[in-house]
Write a protein that holds these residues in place. Sequence first.
Motif, PDB file in Angstrom:
ATOM      1  N   VAL A  32       0.836  -1.203   0.000  1.00 22.48           N
ATOM      2  CA  VAL A  32       0.000   0.000   0.000  1.00 22.48           C
ATOM      3  C   VAL A  32       0.867   1.248   0.000  1.00 22.48           C
ATOM      4  N   MET A  33       1.929   1.240   0.789  1.00 27.51           N
ATOM      5  CA  MET A  33       2.800   2.408   0.842  1.00 27.51           C
ATOM      6  C   MET A  33       3.519   2.605  -0.491  1.00 27.51           C
ATOM      7  N   ALA A  34       3.892   1.533  -1.155  1.00 31.28           N
ATOM      8  CA  ALA A  34       4.579   1.632  -2.445  1.00 31.28           C
ATOM      9  C   ALA A  34       3.643   2.070  -3.570  1.00 31.28           C
ATOM     10  N   ALA A  35       2.344   1.864  -3.376  1.00 28.95           N
ATOM     11  CA  ALA A  35       1.374   2.239  -4.406  1.00 28.95           C
ATOM     12  C   ALA A  35       1.321   3.746  -4.607  1.00 28.95           C
ATOM     13  N   ASP A  36       1.787   4.492  -3.630  1.00 31.03           N
ATOM     14  CA  ASP A  36       1.831   5.951  -3.717  1.00 31.03           C
ATOM     15  C   ASP A  36       0.466   6.539  -4.077  1.00 31.03           C
ATOM     16  N   ASP A  37      -0.556   6.023  -3.401  1.00 30.47           N
ATOM     17  CA  ASP A  37      -1.933   6.502  -3.592  1.00 30.47           C
ATOM     18  C   ASP A  37      -2.427   7.029  -2.254  1.00 30.47           C
ATOM     19  N   PRO A  38      -2.251   8.321  -1.985  1.00 28.73           N
ATOM     20  CA  PRO A  38      -2.600   8.864  -0.679  1.00 28.73           C
ATOM     21  C   PRO A  38      -4.060   8.669  -0.298  1.00 28.73           C
ATOM     22  N   VAL A  39      -4.937   8.564  -1.271  1.00 27.45           N
ATOM     23  CA  VAL A  39      -6.360   8.376  -0.949  1.00 27.45           C
ATOM     24  C   VAL A  39      -6.562   7.092  -0.146  1.00 27.45           C
ATOM     25  N   GLN A  40      -5.793   6.036  -0.466  1.00 29.95           N
ATOM     26  CA  GLN A  40      -5.916   4.774   0.272  1.00 29.95           C
ATOM     27  C   GLN A  40      -5.566   4.927   1.748  1.00 29.95           C
ATOM     28  N   LEU A  41      -4.756   5.934   2.062  1.00 24.54           N
ATOM     29  CA  LEU A  41      -4.261   6.124   3.423  1.00 24.54           C
ATOM     30  C   LEU A  41      -5.124   7.068   4.256  1.00 24.54           C
ATOM     31  N   GLU A  42      -6.123   7.669   3.640  1.00 20.73           N
ATOM     32  CA  GLU A  42      -6.951   8.614   4.385  1.00 20.73           C
ATOM     33  C   GLU A  42      -7.628   7.917   5.564  1.00 20.73           C
ATOM     34  N   PRO A  43      -7.881   8.651   6.634  1.00 16.30           N
ATOM     35  CA  PRO A  43      -8.360   8.040   7.875  1.00 16.30           C
ATOM     36  C   PRO A  43      -9.725   7.364   7.798  1.00 16.30           C
ATOM     37  N   ASP A  44     -10.493   7.626   6.758  1.00 17.94           N
ATOM     38  CA  ASP A  44     -11.786   6.951   6.636  1.00 17.94           C
ATOM     39  C   ASP A  44     -11.769   5.877   5.543  1.00 17.94           C
ATOM     40  N   ARG A 103      -5.525  14.984  18.755  1.00 22.57           N
ATOM     41  CA  ARG A 103      -4.240  14.912  19.463  1.00 22.57           C
ATOM     42  C   ARG A 103      -3.966  13.488  19.936  1.00 22.57           C
ATOM     43  N   GLU A 104      -4.978  12.876  20.542  1.00 25.28           N
ATOM     44  CA  GLU A 104      -4.810  11.517  21.064  1.00 25.28           C
ATOM     45  C   GLU A 104      -4.542  10.515  19.936  1.00 25.28           C
ATOM     46  N   ARG A 105      -5.316  10.601  18.871  1.00 28.26           N
ATOM     47  CA  ARG A 105      -5.170   9.652  17.762  1.00 28.26           C
ATOM     48  C   ARG A 105      -3.820   9.830  17.073  1.00 28.26           C
ATOM     49  N   ARG A 106      -3.405  11.066  16.862  1.00 27.38           N
ATOM     50  CA  ARG A 106      -2.109  11.303  16.222  1.00 27.38           C
ATOM     51  C   ARG A 106      -0.993  10.722  17.069  1.00 27.38           C
ATOM     52  N   ALA A 107      -1.064  10.929  18.375  1.00 30.82           N
ATOM     53  CA  ALA A 107      -0.037  10.394  19.270  1.00 30.82           C
ATOM     54  C   ALA A 107       0.020   8.864  19.186  1.00 30.82           C
ATOM     55  N   ILE A 108      -1.132   8.228  19.105  1.00 26.26           N
ATOM     56  CA  ILE A 108      -1.168   6.765  18.994  1.00 26.26           C
ATOM     57  C   ILE A 108      -0.588   6.309  17.658  1.00 26.26           C
ATOM     58  N   LEU A 109      -0.932   6.989  16.582  1.00 21.50           N
ATOM     59  CA  LEU A 109      -0.385   6.625  15.273  1.00 21.50           C
ATOM     60  C   LEU A 109       1.135   6.730  15.268  1.00 21.50           C
ATOM     61  N   VAL A 110       1.660   7.852  15.753  1.00 17.07           N
ATOM     62  CA  VAL A 110       3.108   8.046  15.791  1.00 17.07           C
ATOM     63  C   VAL A 110       3.757   6.981  16.669  1.00 17.07           C
ATOM     64  N   ALA A 111       3.177   6.719  17.826  1.00 14.00           N
ATOM     65  CA  ALA A 111       3.733   5.713  18.736  1.00 14.00           C
ATOM     66  C   ALA A 111       3.724   4.322  18.104  1.00 14.00           C
ATOM     67  N   THR A 112       2.712   4.019  17.322  1.00  7.88           N
ATOM     68  CA  THR A 112       2.629   2.706  16.669  1.00  7.88           C
ATOM     69  C   THR A 112       3.758   2.539  15.665  1.00  7.88           C
ATOM     70  N   PHE A 113       3.961   3.539  14.821  1.00 10.67           N
ATOM     71  CA  PHE A 113       5.058   3.461  13.855  1.00 10.67           C
ATOM     72  C   PHE A 113       6.408   3.434  14.567  1.00 10.67           C
ATOM     73  N   ASP A 114       6.566   4.232  15.619  1.00 14.94           N
ATOM     74  CA  ASP A 114       7.829   4.250  16.361  1.00 14.94           C
ATOM     75  C   ASP A 114       8.090   2.901  17.026  1.00 14.94           C
ATOM     76  N   ARG A 115       7.056   2.298  17.575  1.00 15.24           N
ATOM     77  CA  ARG A 115       7.176   0.981  18.212  1.00 15.24           C
ATOM     78  C   ARG A 115       7.601  -0.062  17.179  1.00 15.24           C
ATOM     79  N   MET A 116       7.013   0.007  15.985  1.00 18.22           N
ATOM     80  CA  MET A 116       7.376  -0.927  14.917  1.00 18.22           C
ATOM     81  C   MET A 116       8.828  -0.713  14.507  1.00 18.22           C
TER      82      MET A 116
END
Length: 125
Positions: A32-44, A103-116
Amino acid sequence: MGTWGSGNFDSDPAHEHLTMIVDRLVDEVAEVMAADDPVQLEPDEYWGVAIPCNLELVCALYDAGYVADRMPAAEVVEGWKQTFVGVWERTIDGLGPSEEWKRERRAILVATFDRMARACTEAAR
């Protein structure tokens, strides 16, 4: 076939199964990340939700001591984070969330990627 314990993942076939699952989770994110299609990554959108889920599952398996043989480089995960969070930040306001939730959701997203990324660094040692 080797067996080294009585646990659910303590044999060659079980380890192979675990590796296949982790590979699938990581490969989905990479594709998905290589597809370079930002619409796929939108939060909804599906992948806007599923990518953090995939990373969380890989991290949970890693934290439980079930390390897969192949993990991406931490630098790759950092790139994914920059792309994913960038799309999230550009599109989240269109969904009308509260500032506190954002704020809460962004922090969780960043923490998830950092944890990975940390898990990938540790697994590479």
